[in-house]
Design a protein around this motif. Structure first.
Motif, PDB file in Angstrom:
ATOM      1  N   PRO A   9       0.075  12.149   3.713  1.00  0.00           N
ATOM      2  CA  PRO A   9      -0.784  12.313   4.886  1.00  0.00           C
ATOM      3  C   PRO A   9      -1.165  10.960   5.497  1.00  0.00           C
ATOM      4  CG  PRO A   9      -2.124  12.370   2.922  1.00  0.00           C
ATOM      5  CD  PRO A   9      -0.725  12.034   2.472  1.00  0.00           C
ATOM      6  N   GLY A  10      -1.471  10.971   6.768  1.00  0.00           N
ATOM      7  CA  GLY A  10      -1.932   9.725   7.382  1.00  0.00           C
ATOM      8  C   GLY A  10      -2.154   9.912   8.858  1.00  0.00           C
ATOM      9  N   SER A  11      -2.709   8.868   9.496  1.00  0.00           N
ATOM     10  CA  SER A  11      -2.834   8.969  10.954  1.00  0.00           C
ATOM     11  C   SER A  11      -1.600   8.388  11.654  1.00  0.00           C
ATOM     12  CB  SER A  11      -4.141   8.355  11.463  1.00  0.00           C
ATOM     13  OG  SER A  11      -4.588   7.304  10.688  1.00  0.00           O
ATOM     14  N   MET A  38      -2.372  13.582  10.587  1.00  0.00           N
ATOM     15  CA  MET A  38      -3.690  14.212  10.522  1.00  0.00           C
ATOM     16  C   MET A  38      -4.710  13.433  11.344  1.00  0.00           C
ATOM     17  SD  MET A  38      -3.923  15.483   6.624  1.00  0.00           S
ATOM     18  CE  MET A  38      -4.651  17.029   7.130  1.00  0.00           C
ATOM     19  N   THR A  39      -5.913  13.988  11.407  1.00  0.00           N
ATOM     20  CA  THR A  39      -7.002  13.321  12.113  1.00  0.00           C
ATOM     21  C   THR A  39      -7.852  12.542  11.123  1.00  0.00           C
ATOM     22  OG1 THR A  39      -7.075  15.151  13.668  1.00  0.00           O
ATOM     23  CG2 THR A  39      -9.008  13.720  13.608  1.00  0.00           C
ATOM     24  N   ASN A  40      -8.045  11.260  11.431  1.00  0.00           N
ATOM     25  CA  ASN A  40      -9.006  10.453  10.689  1.00  0.00           C
ATOM     26  C   ASN A  40     -10.212  10.320  11.612  1.00  0.00           C
ATOM     27  OD1 ASN A  40     -10.542   8.428   9.555  1.00  0.00           O
ATOM     28  ND2 ASN A  40      -8.790   7.214   8.873  1.00  0.00           N
ATOM     29  N   LYS A  43     -11.294   7.055  13.248  1.00  0.00           N
ATOM     30  CA  LYS A  43     -10.409   6.292  14.139  1.00  0.00           C
ATOM     31  C   LYS A  43     -10.181   7.029  15.457  1.00  0.00           C
ATOM     32  CE  LYS A  43      -7.656   4.330  10.326  1.00  0.00           C
ATOM     33  NZ  LYS A  43      -6.348   4.438   9.631  1.00  0.00           N
ATOM     34  N   GLY A  73      -6.969  19.568  10.394  1.00  0.00           N
ATOM     35  CA  GLY A  73      -7.911  20.228   9.481  1.00  0.00           C
ATOM     36  C   GLY A  73      -7.990  19.429   8.204  1.00  0.00           C
ATOM     37  N   LEU A  74      -8.508  20.071   7.171  1.00  0.00           N
ATOM     38  CA  LEU A  74      -8.668  19.379   5.885  1.00  0.00           C
ATOM     39  C   LEU A  74      -7.336  19.268   5.148  1.00  0.00           C
ATOM     40  CD1 LEU A  74     -11.912  20.941   4.351  1.00  0.00           C
ATOM     41  CD2 LEU A  74     -11.588  18.552   5.048  1.00  0.00           C
ATOM     42  N   LEU A  75      -7.132  18.120   4.525  1.00  0.00           N
ATOM     43  CA  LEU A  75      -5.918  17.922   3.736  1.00  0.00           C
ATOM     44  C   LEU A  75      -5.862  18.940   2.586  1.00  0.00           C
ATOM     45  CD1 LEU A  75      -3.377  16.349   2.989  1.00  0.00           C
ATOM     46  CD2 LEU A  75      -4.827  14.640   1.879  1.00  0.00           C
ATOM     47  N   LYS A  89       0.015   8.431  -1.493  1.00  0.00           N
ATOM     48  CA  LYS A  89      -0.588   7.420  -0.616  1.00  0.00           C
ATOM     49  C   LYS A  89      -0.113   6.028  -1.052  1.00  0.00           C
ATOM     50  CE  LYS A  89      -3.425   8.237   2.009  1.00  0.00           C
ATOM     51  NZ  LYS A  89      -4.772   8.405   2.537  1.00  0.00           N
ATOM     52  N   TYR A  99     -11.840   3.135  -0.702  1.00  0.00           N
ATOM     53  CA  TYR A  99     -11.702   4.204   0.278  1.00  0.00           C
ATOM     54  C   TYR A  99     -10.714   5.265  -0.221  1.00  0.00           C
ATOM     55  CZ  TYR A  99      -9.794   6.151   4.685  1.00  0.00           C
ATOM     56  OH  TYR A  99      -9.329   6.973   5.672  1.00  0.00           O
ATOM     57  N   MET A 103     -11.368   9.234  -1.296  1.00  0.00           N
ATOM     58  CA  MET A 103     -10.626  10.368  -0.715  1.00  0.00           C
ATOM     59  C   MET A 103      -9.923  11.179  -1.799  1.00  0.00           C
ATOM     60  SD  MET A 103      -8.987   9.629   2.959  1.00  0.00           S
ATOM     61  CE  MET A 103      -8.081   8.155   2.597  1.00  0.00           C
ATOM     62  N   THR A 106     -12.453  13.343  -3.548  1.00  0.00           N
ATOM     63  CA  THR A 106     -12.894  14.441  -2.672  1.00  0.00           C
ATOM     64  C   THR A 106     -11.806  15.514  -2.609  1.00  0.00           C
ATOM     65  OG1 THR A 106     -14.086  12.819  -1.351  1.00  0.00           O
ATOM     66  CG2 THR A 106     -13.779  14.989  -0.365  1.00  0.00           C
ATOM     67  N   ASN A 107     -10.559  15.081  -2.444  1.00  0.00           N
ATOM     68  CA  ASN A 107      -9.461  16.053  -2.375  1.00  0.00           C
ATOM     69  C   ASN A 107      -9.285  16.799  -3.692  1.00  0.00           C
ATOM     70  OD1 ASN A 107      -8.682  15.768   0.342  1.00  0.00           O
ATOM     71  ND2 ASN A 107      -7.674  13.834  -0.140  1.00  0.00           N
TER      72      ASN A 107
HETATM   73  O1  PNS Z   1      -3.737   6.709   7.685  1.00  0.00           O
HETATM   74  P1  PNS Z   1      -5.195   7.006   7.394  1.00  0.00           P
HETATM   75  O2  PNS Z   1      -6.023   6.958   8.680  1.00  0.00           O
HETATM   76  O3  PNS Z   1      -5.780   6.138   6.323  1.00  0.00           O
HETATM   77  O4  PNS Z   1      -5.222   8.514   6.850  1.00  0.00           O
HETATM   78  C1  PNS Z   1      -6.449   9.119   6.512  1.00  0.00           C
HETATM   79  C2  PNS Z   1      -6.263  10.646   6.506  1.00  0.00           C
HETATM   80  C3  PNS Z   1      -5.792  11.131   7.878  1.00  0.00           C
HETATM   81  C4  PNS Z   1      -5.246  11.029   5.453  1.00  0.00           C
HETATM   82  C5  PNS Z   1      -7.646  11.263   6.143  1.00  0.00           C
HETATM   83  O5  PNS Z   1      -8.600  10.886   7.110  1.00  0.00           O
HETATM   84  C6  PNS Z   1      -7.584  12.780   6.023  1.00  0.00           C
HETATM   85  O6  PNS Z   1      -7.209  13.284   4.981  1.00  0.00           O
HETATM   86  N1  PNS Z   1      -7.919  13.495   7.126  1.00  0.00           N
HETATM   87  C7  PNS Z   1      -7.880  14.927   7.152  1.00  0.00           C
HETATM   88  C8  PNS Z   1      -9.290  15.525   7.031  1.00  0.00           C
HETATM   89  C9  PNS Z   1      -9.746  15.538   5.599  1.00  0.00           C
HETATM   90  O7  PNS Z   1      -9.187  16.198   4.753  1.00  0.00           O
HETATM   91  N2  PNS Z   1     -10.806  14.764   5.339  1.00  0.00           N
HETATM   92  C10 PNS Z   1     -11.351  14.643   4.008  1.00  0.00           C
HETATM   93  C11 PNS Z   1     -10.506  13.727   3.147  1.00  0.00           C
HETATM   94  S1  PNS Z   1     -11.521  12.914   2.039  1.00  0.00           S
END
Ligand code: PNS
Length: 168
Positions: A9-11, A38-40, A43, A73-75, A89, A99, A103, A106-107
């Motif tokens: 996953p990533g932006s 995905m959406t960060n 950013k 949405g949520l990963l 990652k 960071y 994450m 949390t996941n």
């Molecule tokens: O490339 P990035 O910006 O470091 O990627 C971060 C990303 C998009 C993987 C993270 O923000 C994400 O998982 N976004 C989806 C929403 C989500 O699940 N948020 C809670 C994750 S802790």
């Protein structure tokens, strides 16, 4: 046949050579890799989600076990949707760790079935990030070594224009 599904996953705003290296290595380790745009929420992206996915597809078309998707949405929900077993990652430096660790935990809480796997960035990509690419490209710097060839021309123009938009 290896049926494991890994999700990267990533932006990807935009995809860099560092991302491509991590994805290629994941493709050797897992049966199938899904790269998901995905959406960060921290950013504000320069490129639309579809454009970012399009750039990824063009850069990864030689890898048969890699596909590209977009998800808003949520990963954790996405992992359940595709029945993914690993979240892959890249880690560049200690500064990424806190960071990424947050994450990953949390996941794990939201989707206990999925494990986060960290791959260390290749030494030559340690310094690379999408922000660096945008910063150098918007000031007319040469970003040829930073991004995959199929997307170089396209983003070069967009980055220079984004600088002008900022100024006006
Ligand atoms: O490339 P990035 O910006 O470091 O990627 C971060 C990303 C998009 C993987 C993270 O923000 C994400 O998982 N976004 C989806 C929403 C989500 O699940 N948020 C809670 C994750 S802790």
């Amino acid at each position: 046949m290896d049926k494991t599904i890994a999700v990267c996953p990533g932006s990807f705003d935009p995809v860099t050579c560092g991302h491509i290296d991590i994805i290629k290595r994941a493709a050797k380790m897992f049966g199938q890799v899904i790269v998901v745009v995905m959406t960060n929420t921290a950013k504000r992206p320069l490129f639309s989600g579809e454009k970012r996915a399009d750039m990824l597809r063009r850069s990864l078309c030689d890898l048969p076990n890699v596909q590209v998707d977009c998800y808003d949405g949520l990963l954790a929900d996405y992992m359940r949707k595709v029945q993914g077993t690993a979240i892959v990652k890249g880690l560049r430096a200690v500064s990424d760790f806190e960071y990424e660790f947050q994450m990953a935990l949390t996941n794990k809480k939201l989707c206990p079935e999925a494990e986060t796997v960290f791959l260390t960035a290749d030494a030559q990509n340690m310094y690379l990030s999408s922000s660096i690419v945008k910063s150098v490209g918007s000031m007319g710097g040469d970003i040829r070594d930073f991004v995959p060839p199929p997307v170089y021309e396209e983003i070069q123009e967009r980055l220079v224009n984004s600088r002008k938009e900022d100024i006006l």
